[in-house]
Design a protein around this motif. Structure first.
Motif, PDB file in Angstrom:
ATOM      1  N   ARG A 284       0.857  -1.269  -0.097  1.00 45.54           N
ATOM      2  CA  ARG A 284       0.024   0.148  -0.082  1.00 45.54           C
ATOM      3  C   ARG A 284       0.895   1.283  -0.050  1.00 45.54           C
ATOM      4  NH1 ARG A 284      -3.186  -0.822   5.216  1.00 45.54           N
ATOM      5  NH2 ARG A 284      -2.947   1.484   5.410  1.00 45.54           N
ATOM      6  N   PRO A 285       0.627   2.143  -0.953  1.00 43.34           N
ATOM      7  CA  PRO A 285       1.321   3.477  -0.853  1.00 43.34           C
ATOM      8  C   PRO A 285       1.178   4.296   0.172  1.00 43.34           C
ATOM      9  CG  PRO A 285       0.280   3.115  -3.036  1.00 43.34           C
ATOM     10  CD  PRO A 285      -0.070   1.933  -2.115  1.00 43.34           C
ATOM     11  N   ASP A 286       0.432   4.041   1.051  1.00 46.72           N
ATOM     12  CA  ASP A 286       0.101   4.999   2.100  1.00 46.72           C
ATOM     13  C   ASP A 286       0.875   4.700   3.310  1.00 46.72           C
ATOM     14  OD1 ASP A 286      -1.881   2.738   2.103  1.00 46.72           O
ATOM     15  OD2 ASP A 286      -2.347   3.694   4.037  1.00 46.72           O
ATOM     16  N   MET A 287       1.323   3.184   3.297  1.00 45.24           N
ATOM     17  CA  MET A 287       2.178   2.676   4.359  1.00 45.24           C
ATOM     18  C   MET A 287       3.657   3.567   4.446  1.00 45.24           C
ATOM     19  SD  MET A 287       0.391   0.598   6.121  1.00 45.24           S
ATOM     20  CE  MET A 287       1.495  -0.540   6.735  1.00 45.24           C
ATOM     21  N   ALA A 288       4.086   3.502   5.698  1.00 45.02           N
ATOM     22  CA  ALA A 288       5.406   4.127   5.930  1.00 45.02           C
ATOM     23  C   ALA A 288       6.581   3.622   4.925  1.00 45.02           C
ATOM     24  CB  ALA A 288       5.925   4.238   7.300  1.00 45.02           C
ATOM     25  N   TYR A 289       6.753   2.352   4.874  1.00 38.51           N
ATOM     26  CA  TYR A 289       7.882   1.821   4.118  1.00 38.51           C
ATOM     27  C   TYR A 289       7.627   2.278   2.624  1.00 38.51           C
ATOM     28  CZ  TYR A 289       4.778  -1.817   2.335  1.00 38.51           C
ATOM     29  OH  TYR A 289       3.823  -2.621   1.804  1.00 38.51           O
ATOM     30  N   TYR A 290       6.472   2.179   1.955  1.00 45.88           N
ATOM     31  CA  TYR A 290       6.358   2.373   0.602  1.00 45.88           C
ATOM     32  C   TYR A 290       6.517   4.096   0.350  1.00 45.88           C
ATOM     33  CZ  TYR A 290       4.077   1.413  -3.976  1.00 45.88           C
ATOM     34  OH  TYR A 290       3.957   1.177  -5.319  1.00 45.88           O
ATOM     35  N   SER A 291       5.965   4.820   1.332  1.00 47.63           N
ATOM     36  CA  SER A 291       5.984   6.394   1.180  1.00 47.63           C
ATOM     37  C   SER A 291       7.589   6.855   1.434  1.00 47.63           C
ATOM     38  CB  SER A 291       5.076   7.241   2.039  1.00 47.63           C
ATOM     39  OG  SER A 291       5.612   6.809   3.340  1.00 47.63           O
ATOM     40  N   PHE A 292       8.248   6.324   2.276  1.00 51.53           N
ATOM     41  CA  PHE A 292       9.602   6.342   2.304  1.00 51.53           C
ATOM     42  C   PHE A 292      10.356   6.010   1.101  1.00 51.53           C
ATOM     43  CE2 PHE A 292       9.788   5.403   7.269  1.00 51.53           C
ATOM     44  CZ  PHE A 292       9.203   6.689   7.471  1.00 51.53           C
ATOM     45  N   ALA A 293      10.061   4.823   0.624  1.00 47.40           N
ATOM     46  CA  ALA A 293      10.851   4.561  -0.699  1.00 47.40           C
ATOM     47  C   ALA A 293      10.384   5.587  -1.640  1.00 47.40           C
ATOM     48  CB  ALA A 293      10.451   3.252  -1.259  1.00 47.40           C
ATOM     49  N   ARG A 294       9.324   5.987  -2.096  1.00 52.73           N
ATOM     50  CA  ARG A 294       9.004   7.156  -2.800  1.00 52.73           C
ATOM     51  C   ARG A 294       9.844   8.331  -2.769  1.00 52.73           C
ATOM     52  NH1 ARG A 294       4.085   5.916  -6.163  1.00 52.73           N
ATOM     53  NH2 ARG A 294       4.593   8.112  -6.844  1.00 52.73           N
ATOM     54  N   ALA A 295       9.597   8.645  -1.464  1.00 56.44           N
ATOM     55  CA  ALA A 295      10.378  10.054  -1.167  1.00 56.44           C
ATOM     56  C   ALA A 295      12.087   9.842  -1.557  1.00 56.44           C
ATOM     57  CB  ALA A 295      10.180  10.367   0.368  1.00 56.44           C
ATOM     58  N   ILE A 296      12.553   8.603  -0.792  1.00 55.08           N
ATOM     59  CA  ILE A 296      14.042   8.337  -1.096  1.00 55.08           C
ATOM     60  C   ILE A 296      14.478   8.560  -2.617  1.00 55.08           C
ATOM     61  CG2 ILE A 296      15.830   6.765  -0.820  1.00 55.08           C
ATOM     62  CD1 ILE A 296      14.398   5.866   1.876  1.00 55.08           C
ATOM     63  N   VAL A 297      13.732   7.773  -3.434  1.00 54.03           N
ATOM     64  CA  VAL A 297      14.021   7.712  -4.907  1.00 54.03           C
ATOM     65  C   VAL A 297      13.968   9.168  -5.501  1.00 54.03           C
ATOM     66  CG1 VAL A 297      13.857   5.212  -5.120  1.00 54.03           C
ATOM     67  CG2 VAL A 297      11.922   6.866  -5.593  1.00 54.03           C
ATOM     68  N   GLU A 298      12.866  10.202  -5.022  1.00 58.15           N
ATOM     69  CA  GLU A 298      12.628  11.350  -5.671  1.00 58.15           C
ATOM     70  C   GLU A 298      13.629  12.412  -4.870  1.00 58.15           C
ATOM     71  OE1 GLU A 298       8.371  11.528  -5.193  1.00 58.15           O
ATOM     72  OE2 GLU A 298       7.952  10.131  -6.614  1.00 58.15           O
ATOM     73  N   GLY A 299      14.193  12.069  -3.906  1.00 62.78           N
ATOM     74  CA  GLY A 299      14.994  13.115  -3.062  1.00 62.78           C
ATOM     75  C   GLY A 299      14.467  14.078  -2.120  1.00 62.78           C
ATOM     76  N   ARG A 300      12.989  13.526  -1.880  1.00 64.36           N
ATOM     77  CA  ARG A 300      12.464  14.255  -0.979  1.00 64.36           C
ATOM     78  C   ARG A 300      12.556  13.881   0.447  1.00 64.36           C
ATOM     79  NH1 ARG A 300       7.566  13.043  -0.811  1.00 64.36           N
ATOM     80  NH2 ARG A 300       7.660  11.282  -2.453  1.00 64.36           N
ATOM     81  N   PRO A 301      12.256  14.558   1.666  1.00 58.91           N
ATOM     82  CA  PRO A 301      12.463  14.290   2.842  1.00 58.91           C
ATOM     83  C   PRO A 301      11.430  13.133   3.377  1.00 58.91           C
ATOM     84  CG  PRO A 301      12.550  16.756   2.886  1.00 58.91           C
ATOM     85  CD  PRO A 301      12.070  16.235   1.445  1.00 58.91           C
ATOM     86  N   ILE A 302      11.900  12.234   4.119  1.00 59.59           N
ATOM     87  CA  ILE A 302      10.965  11.298   4.656  1.00 59.59           C
ATOM     88  C   ILE A 302      10.406  12.044   6.035  1.00 59.59           C
ATOM     89  CG2 ILE A 302      11.689   9.479   3.309  1.00 59.59           C
ATOM     90  CD1 ILE A 302      13.133   8.313   6.083  1.00 59.59           C
ATOM     91  N   GLN A 303       9.270  11.793   6.377  1.00 60.21           N
ATOM     92  CA  GLN A 303       8.672  12.302   7.661  1.00 60.21           C
ATOM     93  C   GLN A 303       9.098  11.315   8.652  1.00 60.21           C
ATOM     94  OE1 GLN A 303       4.989  13.607   6.860  1.00 60.21           O
ATOM     95  NE2 GLN A 303       5.637  15.814   6.607  1.00 60.21           N
ATOM     96  N   VAL A 304       9.794  11.484   9.838  1.00 59.00           N
ATOM     97  CA  VAL A 304       9.863  10.366  11.040  1.00 59.00           C
ATOM     98  C   VAL A 304       9.383  10.770  12.317  1.00 59.00           C
ATOM     99  CG1 VAL A 304      11.876   9.007  12.010  1.00 59.00           C
ATOM    100  CG2 VAL A 304      12.109   9.994   9.884  1.00 59.00           C
ATOM    101  N   TYR A 305       8.118  10.302  12.554  1.00 58.88           N
ATOM    102  CA  TYR A 305       7.520  10.565  13.784  1.00 58.88           C
ATOM    103  C   TYR A 305       8.169  10.286  15.248  1.00 58.88           C
ATOM    104  CZ  TYR A 305       4.028  12.166  10.588  1.00 58.88           C
ATOM    105  OH  TYR A 305       3.506  12.972   9.389  1.00 58.88           O
ATOM    106  N   ASN A 306       8.055  10.970  15.911  1.00 60.83           N
ATOM    107  CA  ASN A 306       8.302  10.538  17.403  1.00 60.83           C
ATOM    108  C   ASN A 306       9.847  10.642  17.478  1.00 60.83           C
ATOM    109  OD1 ASN A 306       7.729  10.193  20.288  1.00 60.83           O
ATOM    110  ND2 ASN A 306       8.296   8.065  20.106  1.00 60.83           N
ATOM    111  N   GLN A 307      10.600  11.510  16.829  1.00 55.48           N
ATOM    112  CA  GLN A 307      11.726  11.703  16.528  1.00 55.48           C
ATOM    113  C   GLN A 307      12.747  10.591  16.482  1.00 55.48           C
ATOM    114  OE1 GLN A 307      12.643  15.003  16.432  1.00 55.48           O
ATOM    115  NE2 GLN A 307      10.724  15.586  17.045  1.00 55.48           N
ATOM    116  N   GLY A 308      11.844   9.411  15.608  1.00 59.29           N
ATOM    117  CA  GLY A 308      12.459   8.027  15.359  1.00 59.29           C
ATOM    118  C   GLY A 308      12.504   7.124  16.284  1.00 59.29           C
TER     119      GLY A 308
END
Length: 344
Positions: free
Chosen positions: A191-215
């Motif tokens: 699912r594209p809305d899941m963190a791992y998928y949205s992280f992958a999209r952001a990484i390959v597009e050079g966008r920041p990933i949002q890491v909640y609770n300071q990781g």
């Protein structure tokens, strides 16, 4: 051979479950409304793979489970022997914005599933619940035998409601019902809305990933094939009344009715930052991290106790995150043509 209805068959878990059942030689009737919560093209691609895999054994009906008349029709026409209910409005955060969508799909829709199962004497209903039902419970690892009375999001509340609704129908009408509490499922065709998928999209597009609770979070990441293996093994084990169930000390995992709850998780919570590090390695690209505060409705850690699943069906998820994420990354780069634009 069984005729099995899989609701949400164009969704992530529903698709993989249907594909496995078809490989095992069963007939599958798939239901999905193909809503636009995330990319409809991805859902259609999953469906096409099922059709191509078994054109004679797979039948698809595009309907909403919230449509009572359509649900009555498809059960009457196809007469399934078993139901695997995976359809739902998913997403903890989205439930904060669009609560009525959750009531329609997860409550009204599930009621329609239960009524159809009652009318057609279904041999076994398996339905998707979620680790999110444990909510504010901090007794780790989460056990099915623990209380789960304090959900922290509407999504979680609807999943807990599903468990109670299924129990009432098991008690009133004898429908063998098994609820499956999934823990952070990931893998190819996800699912594209899941963190791992949205992280992958952001990484390959050079966008920041949002890491909640300071990781500072841990998740019991569970690979999709392990989830499906658990479902398939439980399919032939309809819930039965527990003869030792004590009404004075009620165990929430079992019942005097044919009802059962199981965790399906990897039993190995992983720090979020370690997860991101593995994903970076598999994608071959670094992530730009944007650290944020905790999101409403979220929990710090999930951790599944899977002793009951292992005891009853001889299996519990165990795919290492390194292997699962490598498979996801390989699929992701192929599906999204990552690197081809640069001539790689």
């Amino acid at each position: 051979m069984k005729r099995i209805m899989v609701t949400g068959s164009a969704g992530f878990i529903g698709y993989h479950t249907a594909a496995r059942l078809l490989r095992d030689g069963h007939e599958v009737v798939g239901i999905d409304n193909l809503n636009a919560y995330y990319d409809v093209g991805l859902k259609q691609a999953r469906l096409q793979r099922l059709i191509d895999q078994s054109p004679d054994a797979f039948t698809f009906e595009r309907i909403s489970i919230a449509d009572r008349q359509q649900m009555e029709r498809v059960f009457k026409e196809h007469r399934p022997t078993h139901v695997i209910h995976m359809a739902a409005q998913a997403g903890v955060r989205h439930s904060l914005k669009e609560p009525h969508e959750y009531a329609e799909s997860n409550l009204v829709g599930f009621l329609n599933v239960l009524e159809s199962c009652r009318s057609h004497s279904i041999r076994h209903l398996l339905f998707a619940s979620s680790s999110s039902v444990y909510g504010s419970n901090e007794n780790l690892p989460y056990s099915e035998h623990h209380s789960a009375e304090h959900p922290l999001s509407l999504y979680a509340a609807t999943k807990k409601a599903n468990e109670m609704m299924a129990h009432s129908y098991a008690h009133l009408y004898g429908i063998p019902s098994t609820g499956l509490r999934f823990f952070t499922v990931y893998g190819p065709w996800g699912r594209p809305d899941m963190a791992y998928y949205s992280f992958a999209r952001a990484i390959v597009e050079g966008r920041p990933i949002q890491v909640y609770n300071q990781g500072r979070m841990k998740r019991d990441f569970t690979y999709i094939d392990d989830i499906v293996e658990g479902i398939v093994r439980l399919l032939d084990r309809p819930a039965v009344p527990d003869p030792d169930w004590d009404a004075e000390r009620p165990d929430p995992a079992v019942s005097s009715a044919p009802y059962r709850i199981y965790n399906i998780g990897n039993h190995e919570p992983v720090p979020l930052l370690d997860f991101i590090s593995i994903l970076e390695k598999e994608l071959g690209m670094p992530a730009v991290k944007e650290f944020l505060d905790m999101q409403s409705g979220d929990v710090v850690e999930t951790f599944a106790d899977t002793a009951d699943l292992r005891r009853d069906v001889g299996f519990a998820p165990s795919t290492p995150l390194e292997i699962g994420l490598a498979r996801f990354a390989e699929w992701f780069k192929t599906y999204h043509s990552v690197g081809k634009e640069a001539g790689k």
